[in-house]
Design a protein around this motif. Structure first.
Motif, PDB file in Angstrom:
ATOM      1  N   ALA A   9       1.506   5.265  -4.552  1.00 27.66           N
ATOM      2  CA  ALA A   9       2.089   4.170  -4.193  1.00 27.66           C
ATOM      3  C   ALA A   9       2.455   4.108  -2.755  1.00 27.66           C
ATOM      4  CB  ALA A   9       3.130   3.554  -5.268  1.00 27.66           C
ATOM      5  N   TYR A  10       2.170   3.178  -1.930  1.00 24.36           N
ATOM      6  CA  TYR A  10       2.536   3.143  -0.773  1.00 24.36           C
ATOM      7  C   TYR A  10       3.069   1.608  -0.383  1.00 24.36           C
ATOM      8  CZ  TYR A  10      -1.055   6.780  -0.462  1.00 24.36           C
ATOM      9  OH  TYR A  10      -1.771   7.866  -0.721  1.00 24.36           O
ATOM     10  N   GLN A  11       4.341   1.763   0.094  1.00 24.47           N
ATOM     11  CA  GLN A  11       5.259   0.491  -0.187  1.00 24.47           C
ATOM     12  C   GLN A  11       5.939   0.049   1.238  1.00 24.47           C
ATOM     13  OE1 GLN A  11       7.301   1.587  -3.669  1.00 24.47           O
ATOM     14  NE2 GLN A  11       9.147   1.065  -2.842  1.00 24.47           N
ATOM     15  N   THR A  12       5.847  -1.222   1.333  1.00 24.59           N
ATOM     16  CA  THR A  12       7.029  -1.669   2.532  1.00 24.59           C
ATOM     17  C   THR A  12       8.157  -2.559   1.455  1.00 24.59           C
ATOM     18  OG1 THR A  12       5.640  -3.881   2.811  1.00 24.59           O
ATOM     19  CG2 THR A  12       5.209  -1.772   3.971  1.00 24.59           C
ATOM     20  N   GLU A  13       8.763  -3.195   2.297  1.00 24.26           N
ATOM     21  CA  GLU A  13       9.869  -4.253   1.668  1.00 24.26           C
ATOM     22  C   GLU A  13       9.032  -5.324   1.096  1.00 24.26           C
ATOM     23  OE1 GLU A  13      12.930  -5.889   4.033  1.00 24.26           O
ATOM     24  OE2 GLU A  13      13.337  -3.825   4.998  1.00 24.26           O
ATOM     25  N   SER A  14       7.762  -5.550   1.572  1.00 21.53           N
ATOM     26  CA  SER A  14       7.096  -6.978   0.739  1.00 21.53           C
ATOM     27  C   SER A  14       6.141  -6.653  -0.015  1.00 21.53           C
ATOM     28  CB  SER A  14       6.745  -7.872   2.088  1.00 21.53           C
ATOM     29  OG  SER A  14       5.921  -7.418   2.941  1.00 21.53           O
ATOM     30  N   ILE A  15       5.449  -5.548   0.106  1.00 23.30           N
ATOM     31  CA  ILE A  15       4.157  -5.151  -0.782  1.00 23.30           C
ATOM     32  C   ILE A  15       4.203  -3.786  -1.116  1.00 23.30           C
ATOM     33  CG2 ILE A  15       2.742  -4.738   1.114  1.00 23.30           C
ATOM     34  CD1 ILE A  15       0.476  -6.372  -0.367  1.00 23.30           C
ATOM     35  N   THR A  16       3.755  -3.541  -2.467  1.00 24.99           N
ATOM     36  CA  THR A  16       3.130  -2.147  -2.744  1.00 24.99           C
ATOM     37  C   THR A  16       1.599  -2.099  -3.024  1.00 24.99           C
ATOM     38  OG1 THR A  16       5.377  -1.809  -3.858  1.00 24.99           O
ATOM     39  CG2 THR A  16       3.578  -0.302  -4.540  1.00 24.99           C
ATOM     40  N   TRP A  45      -3.258   8.026   4.548  1.00 30.83           N
ATOM     41  CA  TRP A  45      -4.259   7.166   4.624  1.00 30.83           C
ATOM     42  C   TRP A  45      -4.013   5.809   4.596  1.00 30.83           C
ATOM     43  CZ3 TRP A  45      -8.105   4.692   1.848  1.00 30.83           C
ATOM     44  CH2 TRP A  45      -8.199   4.653   0.356  1.00 30.83           C
ATOM     45  N   ILE A  46      -3.153   5.379   3.642  1.00 29.93           N
ATOM     46  CA  ILE A  46      -2.870   3.692   3.454  1.00 29.93           C
ATOM     47  C   ILE A  46      -1.525   3.430   4.129  1.00 29.93           C
ATOM     48  CG2 ILE A  46      -2.327   2.132   1.662  1.00 29.93           C
ATOM     49  CD1 ILE A  46      -4.244   3.718  -0.239  1.00 29.93           C
ATOM     50  N   ALA A  53       1.712  -8.567   4.465  1.00 34.53           N
ATOM     51  CA  ALA A  53       1.715  -8.711   3.073  1.00 34.53           C
ATOM     52  C   ALA A  53       0.410  -9.804   2.740  1.00 34.53           C
ATOM     53  CB  ALA A  53       2.855  -8.988   2.038  1.00 34.53           C
ATOM     54  N   GLU A  54       0.756 -10.986   3.418  1.00 35.49           N
ATOM     55  CA  GLU A  54      -0.346 -12.091   3.050  1.00 35.49           C
ATOM     56  C   GLU A  54      -1.626 -11.650   3.313  1.00 35.49           C
ATOM     57  OE1 GLU A  54       2.570 -12.294   4.986  1.00 35.49           O
ATOM     58  OE2 GLU A  54       3.497 -13.267   3.291  1.00 35.49           O
ATOM     59  N   ARG A  55      -1.954 -11.004   4.549  1.00 35.33           N
ATOM     60  CA  ARG A  55      -3.203 -10.501   4.740  1.00 35.33           C
ATOM     61  C   ARG A  55      -3.889  -9.634   3.802  1.00 35.33           C
ATOM     62  NH1 ARG A  55      -6.124  -7.925   9.225  1.00 35.33           N
ATOM     63  NH2 ARG A  55      -8.074  -8.740   8.804  1.00 35.33           N
TER      64      ARG A  55
END
Length: 55
Positions: A9-16, A45-46, A53-55
């Motif tokens: 899993a690769y995550q930010t505040e708005s998407i995983t 690589w991700i 996140a919308e994109r």
């Protein structure tokens, strides 16, 4: 072989974004669709923080 079923899993505040090698047979679609996020020459690589996140 156990690494093939491992999910990462690769995550930010708005998407995983998750990647599981045995399920993601068409990863080239991701690389071509969002090359700023999916770059197999980089580690990791991700990189979901490279776009929204919308994109």
């Amino acid at each position: 072989m156990s690494g093939e079923s491992e999910q990462k899993a690769y995550q930010t505040e708005s998407i995983t974004v998750t990647f599981e090698a045995r399920r993601c047979l068409h990863a080239a679609e991701c690389v071509h669709g969002l090359p700023e996020v999916f770059d197999p020459t980089k580690r990791p690589w991700i990189q979901p923080d490279k776009t929204t996140a919308e994109r």
